[in-house]
Scaffold this active site. Sequence first.
Site, PDB file in Angstrom:
ATOM      1  CG  ASN A  11      -0.252   0.049   2.525  1.00 56.66           C
ATOM      2  OD1 ASN A  11       0.745  -0.631   2.732  1.00 56.66           O
ATOM      3  ND2 ASN A  11      -0.746   0.851   3.447  1.00 56.66           N
ATOM      4  CB  ALA A  36       5.106  -5.227  -1.358  1.00 58.03           C
ATOM      5  CD  GLU A 107       4.352   4.102   9.267  1.00 61.50           C
ATOM      6  OE1 GLU A 107       3.239   4.154   8.714  1.00 61.50           O
ATOM      7  OE2 GLU A 107       5.330   4.772   8.901  1.00 61.50           O
ATOM      8  CB  CYS A 141      -0.840   2.064   8.920  1.00 58.64           C
ATOM      9  SG  CYS A 141       0.120   3.527   8.478  1.00 58.64           S
ATOM     10  CD  GLU A 241      -3.829  -2.444  10.052  1.00 57.58           C
ATOM     11  OE1 GLU A 241      -3.500  -1.281   9.796  1.00 57.58           O
ATOM     12  OE2 GLU A 241      -3.018  -3.381  10.179  1.00 57.58           O
TER      13      GLU A 241
END
Length: 341
Positions: A11, A36, A107, A141, A241
């Site tokens: 993301n 990723a 993070e 996030c 989440e």
Amino acid sequence: RGVVGIISPWNWPYTMPAEMIAPALASGNAVVWVPAPSTSVCAVKLAECIVDAGVPSGVFNMVCGPGAEVGDEVAANPGIQAVGFIGSIETGQKVAARAAGKALLLEMGGNGPVVILDDADLDAAAEESLTSAFLGAGQSCTAGERFLVHERVYDAYLEKLGRAIEREIKLGDPFDPTTTLGPLNNEPTAGKMDQHITDALEGGAELISGGSRAKGFPTDLYYRPTVLGKVGAGMRVSREETFGPIIPATIIRDEGEAIRTINSSPYGLLSAVFTQDLARGLRFAEAVRTGWVNINASSNHWESHLPFGGRSGSLSGVGRVGGRYAMETFTEFKTVILSLG
């Protein structure tokens, strides 16, 4: 420090790696970046920009491949002196274990509690909730994933929210300039939406709107903007989440209940509160155990020069990105004492 390993998620495939690569290079380090796998094409484009900017050969390096293999090697390799990671809590904990003894900047996840107090400007709160929950289809996030709404304004807020969604949220092709909500990135993320909604409804939550995948699109990853009401604290959508376009609304009696709810969560990344009383908002910000608090703004309101990261002791990470703060992690401090006597 020497060589910094950067492991970034799918993301925000430009923003997330850049907020670690840039300070690592600016601090005088070489970088080995593991993007990723599902956004490798984006990663190549960003790497080309860095090379074209004139970074010397060998200072910036990109290695594509499965995260479990390539990311694991970068985290554990003795030639890496510091590791920056952005991604899920589960993967982040594995990275931290493999990189034990190195400087770490992690993070990780959150569930972005957004609190609507009884004196909130409900039109503004409803409008900002769209950005909180639906920006990037909720795949951030900083997305608002837990909406704690005061009982006195609960019905009015949901009414205004419903009108705002109908007026402003258009599900469609991300390349269409009129689209405001695109598809999810992958099937596991869409599957988690399915699971969280099913769990909530089976537990007694109300389906106010959405709640299913949209038909008539090129893939099965387009999800209708979803609002759930009367969501309980024990439901997965409250505890985990979700990472999708969802607003799970929970009724609270007062701000004290909101603060206790947030502080009892294992997450500590970010929260937001809506109130027309500035002093009340600041008291709330002081009391909640999150690393970032937005007052009368979307949970997704973020500025790149400010320190951003999880509260110490939470599952949301260690250290801060933003401005000079990441540079401190990627800089080796050395004390030298010189005796002139």
